[in-house]
Write a protein that holds these residues in place. Structure first.
Motif, PDB file in Angstrom:
ATOM      1  N   GLY A  26      42.956  44.552  42.046  1.00  0.00           N
ATOM      2  CA  GLY A  26      41.820  44.050  42.798  1.00  0.00           C
ATOM      3  C   GLY A  26      40.533  44.409  42.105  1.00  0.00           C
ATOM      4  N   GLY A  27      39.454  44.173  42.786  1.00  0.00           N
ATOM      5  CA  GLY A  27      38.145  44.478  42.238  1.00  0.00           C
ATOM      6  C   GLY A  27      37.083  44.192  43.266  1.00  0.00           C
ATOM      7  N   GLY A  28      35.867  44.439  42.863  1.00  0.00           N
ATOM      8  CA  GLY A  28      34.747  44.152  43.754  1.00  0.00           C
ATOM      9  C   GLY A  28      34.771  42.706  44.191  1.00  0.00           C
ATOM     10  N   PRO A  29      34.757  42.450  45.475  1.00  0.00           N
ATOM     11  CA  PRO A  29      34.992  41.095  45.974  1.00  0.00           C
ATOM     12  C   PRO A  29      33.883  40.082  45.702  1.00  0.00           C
ATOM     13  CG  PRO A  29      34.441  42.543  47.784  1.00  0.00           C
ATOM     14  CD  PRO A  29      34.571  43.415  46.556  1.00  0.00           C
ATOM     15  N   THR A  30      32.695  40.531  45.261  1.00  0.00           N
ATOM     16  CA  THR A  30      31.606  39.570  45.053  1.00  0.00           C
ATOM     17  C   THR A  30      30.927  39.706  43.691  1.00  0.00           C
ATOM     18  OG1 THR A  30      30.003  41.034  46.124  1.00  0.00           O
ATOM     19  CG2 THR A  30      31.113  39.410  47.524  1.00  0.00           C
ATOM     20  N   ALA A  36      35.553  37.552  37.291  1.00  0.00           N
ATOM     21  CA  ALA A  36      36.057  36.943  36.060  1.00  0.00           C
ATOM     22  C   ALA A  36      37.202  37.772  35.484  1.00  0.00           C
ATOM     23  CB  ALA A  36      34.928  36.804  35.046  1.00  0.00           C
ATOM     24  N   ALA A  37      37.057  39.093  35.499  1.00  0.00           N
ATOM     25  CA  ALA A  37      38.093  39.962  34.937  1.00  0.00           C
ATOM     26  C   ALA A  37      39.388  39.876  35.739  1.00  0.00           C
ATOM     27  CB  ALA A  37      37.596  41.405  34.883  1.00  0.00           C
ATOM     28  N   VAL A  38      39.289  39.874  37.065  1.00  0.00           N
ATOM     29  CA  VAL A  38      40.493  39.785  37.895  1.00  0.00           C
ATOM     30  C   VAL A  38      41.162  38.425  37.711  1.00  0.00           C
ATOM     31  CG1 VAL A  38      41.397  39.783  40.258  1.00  0.00           C
ATOM     32  CG2 VAL A  38      39.729  41.511  39.568  1.00  0.00           C
ATOM     33  N   CYS A  39      40.382  37.363  37.660  1.00  0.00           N
ATOM     34  CA  CYS A  39      40.960  36.026  37.436  1.00  0.00           C
ATOM     35  C   CYS A  39      41.687  35.975  36.094  1.00  0.00           C
ATOM     36  CB  CYS A  39      39.876  34.957  37.495  1.00  0.00           C
ATOM     37  SG  CYS A  39      39.268  34.587  39.152  1.00  0.00           S
ATOM     38  N   GLN A  40      41.097  36.532  35.043  1.00  0.00           N
ATOM     39  CA  GLN A  40      41.740  36.560  33.725  1.00  0.00           C
ATOM     40  C   GLN A  40      43.016  37.396  33.768  1.00  0.00           C
ATOM     41  OE1 GLN A  40      38.730  38.015  31.067  1.00  0.00           O
ATOM     42  NE2 GLN A  40      37.586  36.103  31.093  1.00  0.00           N
ATOM     43  N   GLU A  41      42.960  38.511  34.459  1.00  0.00           N
ATOM     44  CA  GLU A  41      44.142  39.372  34.585  1.00  0.00           C
ATOM     45  C   GLU A  41      45.290  38.615  35.241  1.00  0.00           C
ATOM     46  OE1 GLU A  41      45.068  43.657  36.616  1.00  0.00           O
ATOM     47  OE2 GLU A  41      44.079  42.143  37.849  1.00  0.00           O
ATOM     48  N   TYR A  67      34.111  48.082  52.906  1.00  0.00           N
ATOM     49  CA  TYR A  67      34.848  48.804  51.870  1.00  0.00           C
ATOM     50  C   TYR A  67      34.752  48.011  50.575  1.00  0.00           C
ATOM     51  CZ  TYR A  67      38.941  50.752  49.431  1.00  0.00           C
ATOM     52  OH  TYR A  67      39.783  51.314  48.507  1.00  0.00           O
ATOM     53  N   VAL A  68      34.417  48.686  49.470  1.00  0.00           N
ATOM     54  CA  VAL A  68      34.094  48.011  48.215  1.00  0.00           C
ATOM     55  C   VAL A  68      35.204  47.101  47.685  1.00  0.00           C
ATOM     56  CG1 VAL A  68      34.828  49.896  46.706  1.00  0.00           C
ATOM     57  CG2 VAL A  68      33.003  48.343  45.975  1.00  0.00           C
ATOM     58  N   LEU A  69      36.470  47.396  47.957  1.00  0.00           N
ATOM     59  CA  LEU A  69      37.567  46.573  47.465  1.00  0.00           C
ATOM     60  C   LEU A  69      38.178  45.670  48.535  1.00  0.00           C
ATOM     61  CD1 LEU A  69      39.390  49.185  45.203  1.00  0.00           C
ATOM     62  CD2 LEU A  69      37.731  47.446  44.522  1.00  0.00           C
ATOM     63  N   SER A  70      37.506  45.520  49.647  1.00  0.00           N
ATOM     64  CA  SER A  70      38.049  44.753  50.763  1.00  0.00           C
ATOM     65  C   SER A  70      38.274  43.289  50.406  1.00  0.00           C
ATOM     66  CB  SER A  70      37.108  44.827  51.966  1.00  0.00           C
ATOM     67  OG  SER A  70      37.610  44.041  53.027  1.00  0.00           O
ATOM     68  N   GLU A  71      39.428  42.780  50.818  1.00  0.00           N
ATOM     69  CA  GLU A  71      39.722  41.354  50.731  1.00  0.00           C
ATOM     70  C   GLU A  71      39.830  40.768  52.130  1.00  0.00           C
ATOM     71  OE1 GLU A  71      43.193  40.752  48.304  1.00  0.00           O
ATOM     72  OE2 GLU A  71      42.364  41.935  46.684  1.00  0.00           O
ATOM     73  N   THR A  72      39.404  41.546  53.112  1.00  0.00           N
ATOM     74  CA  THR A  72      39.494  41.147  54.506  1.00  0.00           C
ATOM     75  C   THR A  72      38.478  40.045  54.805  1.00  0.00           C
ATOM     76  OG1 THR A  72      40.113  43.416  55.071  1.00  0.00           O
ATOM     77  CG2 THR A  72      39.396  42.007  56.885  1.00  0.00           C
ATOM     78  N   ASP A  82      36.874  33.860  53.698  1.00  0.00           N
ATOM     79  CA  ASP A  82      37.398  34.782  52.696  1.00  0.00           C
ATOM     80  C   ASP A  82      36.283  35.244  51.773  1.00  0.00           C
ATOM     81  OD1 ASP A  82      40.169  34.883  53.302  1.00  0.00           O
ATOM     82  OD2 ASP A  82      40.440  32.901  52.410  1.00  0.00           O
ATOM     83  N   VAL A  83      36.464  36.431  51.193  1.00  0.00           N
ATOM     84  CA  VAL A  83      35.535  36.920  50.184  1.00  0.00           C
ATOM     85  C   VAL A  83      35.752  36.119  48.899  1.00  0.00           C
ATOM     86  CG1 VAL A  83      35.383  39.245  51.178  1.00  0.00           C
ATOM     87  CG2 VAL A  83      37.084  38.760  49.406  1.00  0.00           C
ATOM     88  N   PRO A  84      34.741  36.039  48.027  1.00  0.00           N
ATOM     89  CA  PRO A  84      34.882  35.258  46.796  1.00  0.00           C
ATOM     90  C   PRO A  84      36.078  35.657  45.931  1.00  0.00           C
ATOM     91  CG  PRO A  84      32.580  35.723  47.188  1.00  0.00           C
ATOM     92  CD  PRO A  84      33.361  36.506  48.214  1.00  0.00           C
ATOM     93  N   LEU A  85      36.445  36.925  45.891  1.00  0.00           N
ATOM     94  CA  LEU A  85      37.594  37.332  45.086  1.00  0.00           C
ATOM     95  C   LEU A  85      38.856  36.595  45.529  1.00  0.00           C
ATOM     96  CD1 LEU A  85      38.719  39.237  42.885  1.00  0.00           C
ATOM     97  CD2 LEU A  85      39.231  40.852  44.717  1.00  0.00           C
ATOM     98  N   VAL A  86      39.008  36.417  46.815  1.00  0.00           N
ATOM     99  CA  VAL A  86      40.183  35.716  47.338  1.00  0.00           C
ATOM    100  C   VAL A  86      40.096  34.225  47.031  1.00  0.00           C
ATOM    101  CG1 VAL A  86      41.438  35.071  49.440  1.00  0.00           C
ATOM    102  CG2 VAL A  86      40.673  37.434  49.110  1.00  0.00           C
ATOM    103  N   THR A  87      38.959  33.607  47.313  1.00  0.00           N
ATOM    104  CA  THR A  87      38.856  32.159  47.104  1.00  0.00           C
ATOM    105  C   THR A  87      38.843  31.783  45.629  1.00  0.00           C
ATOM    106  OG1 THR A  87      36.440  32.240  47.290  1.00  0.00           O
ATOM    107  CG2 THR A  87      37.675  31.718  49.287  1.00  0.00           C
ATOM    108  N   GLN A  88      38.191  32.575  44.785  1.00  0.00           N
ATOM    109  CA  GLN A  88      38.042  32.210  43.372  1.00  0.00           C
ATOM    110  C   GLN A  88      39.209  32.678  42.503  1.00  0.00           C
ATOM    111  OE1 GLN A  88      34.171  33.233  41.772  1.00  0.00           O
ATOM    112  NE2 GLN A  88      33.203  32.774  43.722  1.00  0.00           N
TER     113      GLN A  88
END
Length: 95
Positions: A26-30, A36-41, A67-72, A82-88
């Motif tokens: 995971g990573g910072g959700p915004t 970009a790093a999580v998507c590449q991973e 919470y900094v890593l929340s995907e809630t 959803d947070v951008p990490l989830v949608t993107q």
């Protein structure tokens, strides 16, 4: 960015007839750099899905959405967002 490390791991797994799963990521959700790093991973993991058999996004469960890593997702009225990490990254990477 450690995407090359997943290729190295995949080569090792193939050579030794093994498989692995990334159980938390995971990573910072915004944060754009983190997104970009999580998507590449996740792309690297999916590209080696013959030996890297899965991954799990660290969703932080029912933790406060601050919470900094929340995907809630957050609820506004009757709509969940959803947070951008989830949608993107996460939602589009499932195989």
């Amino acid at each position: 960015n450690n995407v090359a490390a997943f290729d190295t791991l995949a080569t090792y797994l193939r050579t030794n007839k093994r498989k692995a799963m990334l159980t938390e990521t995971g990573g910072g959700p915004t944060d754009a750099t983190c997104l970009a790093a999580v998507c590449q991973e996740l792309d690297a993991l999916n590209a080696n899905s013959d030996v890297l058999i899965g991954w799990t996004g660290w969703a932080a469960g029912a933790f406060d959405t601050s919470y900094v890593l929340s995907e809630t997702p957050t609820l506004s009225g009757s709509k969940w967002t959803d947070v951008p990490l989830v949608t993107q990254c996460i939602a589009g990477k499932f195989h």
